[in-house]
Design a protein around this motif. Structure first.
Motif, PDB file in Angstrom:
ATOM      1  N   ARG A  76       0.845  -1.196   0.000  1.00 53.80           N
ATOM      2  CA  ARG A  76       0.000   0.000   0.000  1.00 53.80           C
ATOM      3  C   ARG A  76       0.879   1.244   0.000  1.00 53.80           C
ATOM      4  O   ARG A  76       1.886   1.320   0.702  1.00 53.80           O
ATOM      5  N   ASP A  77       0.517   2.220  -0.830  1.00 54.77           N
ATOM      6  CA  ASP A  77       1.077   3.563  -0.750  1.00 54.77           C
ATOM      7  C   ASP A  77      -0.078   4.531  -0.975  1.00 54.77           C
ATOM      8  O   ASP A  77      -1.251   4.134  -0.916  1.00 54.77           O
ATOM      9  N   GLU A  78       0.202   5.789  -1.231  1.00 53.94           N
ATOM     10  CA  GLU A  78      -0.868   6.772  -1.364  1.00 53.94           C
ATOM     11  C   GLU A  78      -1.624   6.663  -2.680  1.00 53.94           C
ATOM     12  O   GLU A  78      -2.656   7.323  -2.871  1.00 53.94           O
ATOM     13  N   ARG A  86     -12.844  -1.264   0.533  1.00 53.35           N
ATOM     14  CA  ARG A  86     -13.335   0.111   0.736  1.00 53.35           C
ATOM     15  C   ARG A  86     -13.657   0.353   2.206  1.00 53.35           C
ATOM     16  O   ARG A  86     -13.244   1.366   2.793  1.00 53.35           O
ATOM     17  N   ASP A  87     -14.362  -0.582   2.815  1.00 54.82           N
ATOM     18  CA  ASP A  87     -14.741  -0.419   4.215  1.00 54.82           C
ATOM     19  C   ASP A  87     -13.518  -0.534   5.131  1.00 54.82           C
ATOM     20  O   ASP A  87     -13.432   0.159   6.151  1.00 54.82           O
ATOM     21  N   GLN A  88     -12.589  -1.419   4.773  1.00 49.89           N
ATOM     22  CA  GLN A  88     -11.396  -1.620   5.600  1.00 49.89           C
ATOM     23  C   GLN A  88     -10.501  -0.379   5.599  1.00 49.89           C
ATOM     24  O   GLN A  88      -9.941  -0.002   6.640  1.00 49.89           O
ATOM     25  N   LEU A  89     -10.375   0.273   4.438  1.00 51.44           N
ATOM     26  CA  LEU A  89      -9.524   1.457   4.328  1.00 51.44           C
ATOM     27  C   LEU A  89     -10.277   2.751   4.636  1.00 51.44           C
ATOM     28  O   LEU A  89      -9.659   3.795   4.877  1.00 51.44           O
ATOM     29  N   SER A 139      -7.270   6.213  -6.753  1.00 54.66           N
ATOM     30  CA  SER A 139      -7.861   7.354  -7.455  1.00 54.66           C
ATOM     31  C   SER A 139      -8.232   6.906  -8.853  1.00 54.66           C
ATOM     32  O   SER A 139      -7.659   5.939  -9.384  1.00 54.66           O
ATOM     33  N   SER A 140      -9.155   7.615  -9.471  1.00 50.91           N
ATOM     34  CA  SER A 140      -9.560   7.261 -10.832  1.00 50.91           C
ATOM     35  C   SER A 140      -8.419   7.497 -11.824  1.00 50.91           C
ATOM     36  O   SER A 140      -8.286   6.770 -12.814  1.00 50.91           O
ATOM     37  N   SER A 142       5.781   6.936  -9.461  1.00 55.35           N
ATOM     38  CA  SER A 142       7.141   7.072  -8.934  1.00 55.35           C
ATOM     39  C   SER A 142       8.195   6.464  -9.842  1.00 55.35           C
ATOM     40  O   SER A 142       9.375   6.805  -9.755  1.00 55.35           O
ATOM     41  N   GLY A 143       7.800   5.526 -10.710  1.00 54.76           N
ATOM     42  CA  GLY A 143       8.754   4.828 -11.560  1.00 54.76           C
ATOM     43  C   GLY A 143       9.498   3.714 -10.860  1.00 54.76           C
ATOM     44  O   GLY A 143      10.369   3.067 -11.456  1.00 54.76           O
ATOM     45  N   ALA A 144       9.158   3.443  -9.595  1.00 58.76           N
ATOM     46  CA  ALA A 144       9.821   2.379  -8.843  1.00 58.76           C
ATOM     47  C   ALA A 144       9.386   1.007  -9.350  1.00 58.76           C
ATOM     48  O   ALA A 144       8.246   0.823  -9.791  1.00 58.76           O
TER      49      ALA A 144
END
Length: 230
Positions: A8-10, A41-44, A67-68, A211-213
């Motif tokens: 997970r990231d932003e 959705r509910d968990q986050l 995000s879309s 990020s390209g990572a």
């Protein structure tokens, strides 16, 4: 149910989807209330966007965007073949070779007759990881059943691609009610004490769209130990 987060990231999140869980609610399974999309959705506590799908019976790495905009970027990467996808599959029989490529066009909708449908290019690489022989009788001529553990790499993301391709080479996935063999599936379920589709999304490798990572998200198969030792 609490979903296991693999990454997970932003911008994105990956989960380990259990076998039997829908990716999202559908009229085809109107009686099912639980689905990965709603659970995550509910968990986050925030909206999530699925960017690919796994069949209900398939377990393993499932990716969502936060995000879309990122969903669009990731969706394009899947469509353009920029995702390295690796699956584990338990199949009937022992392939003669240790590895190979299935190059066989597939109809767009596997639930309709192929005649008259657009045929889509599809290739799947595979290699044998383990050969097994179980004391399962489905043919009176043989006292055992041969099974192989394969790694499969679909070059595209056609619906049921791995399942249809492995059926095409006469090595259907165990537990596949649509493309497999009913008597064998029932015998295997009785032998292992577990009825499921033996297909697992083990690894998803890709370049982070922002990020390209380099990301390598992996999920070990759960509950396969007894099958591989049986």
């Amino acid at each position: 149910m609490t979903l296991t987060l693999l990454y997970r990231d932003e911008h994105l999140v990956a989960i380990d989807k259990p076998s039997g869980l829908l990716v999202h609610r559908t009229q085809l399974a109107a009686g099912e209330d639980e689905a990965a999309l709603q659970l995550l959705r509910d968990q986050l506590g925030r909206t999530v966007w699925p960017v690919h799908r796994l069949d209900r019976g398939t377990s393993g790495v499932l990716l969502f965007a936060l995000s879309s905009e990122v969903a669009s970027l990731l969706g394009a990467m899947f469509e353009q073949g920029q995702m390295d996808k690796r699956y584990l599959a338990l199949v009937r029989g022992w392939p003669q070779a240790d590895e190979g490529m299935i190059d066989h066009p597939l109809a767009r909708d596997p639930e309709l007759p192929s005649a008259g449908q657009t045929m889509l290019e599809a290739q799947t690489r595979w290699r044998v990881l383990q050969r097994l022989e179980w004391p399962v009788v489905t043919d009176s001529r043989f006292a055992t059943t041969r099974v192989a553990l394969l790694e499969a790499e679909p070059m595209q993301g056609r619906r049921h691609q791995i399942r249809r391709h492995l059926k095409h080479i006469a090595h259907p996935i165990l537990g596949d009610a649509t493309h497999g063999k009913g008597p064998l599936n029932r015998a295997v379920a009785a032998h292992l004490g577990l009825q499921r589709l033996w297909l697992h999304a083990a690894r998803l490798s890709f370049t982070h769209p922002l990020s390209g990572a380099a990301l390598n998200v992996a999920a070990a198969p759960t509950g396969w130990e007894s099958a591989l030792a049986a």
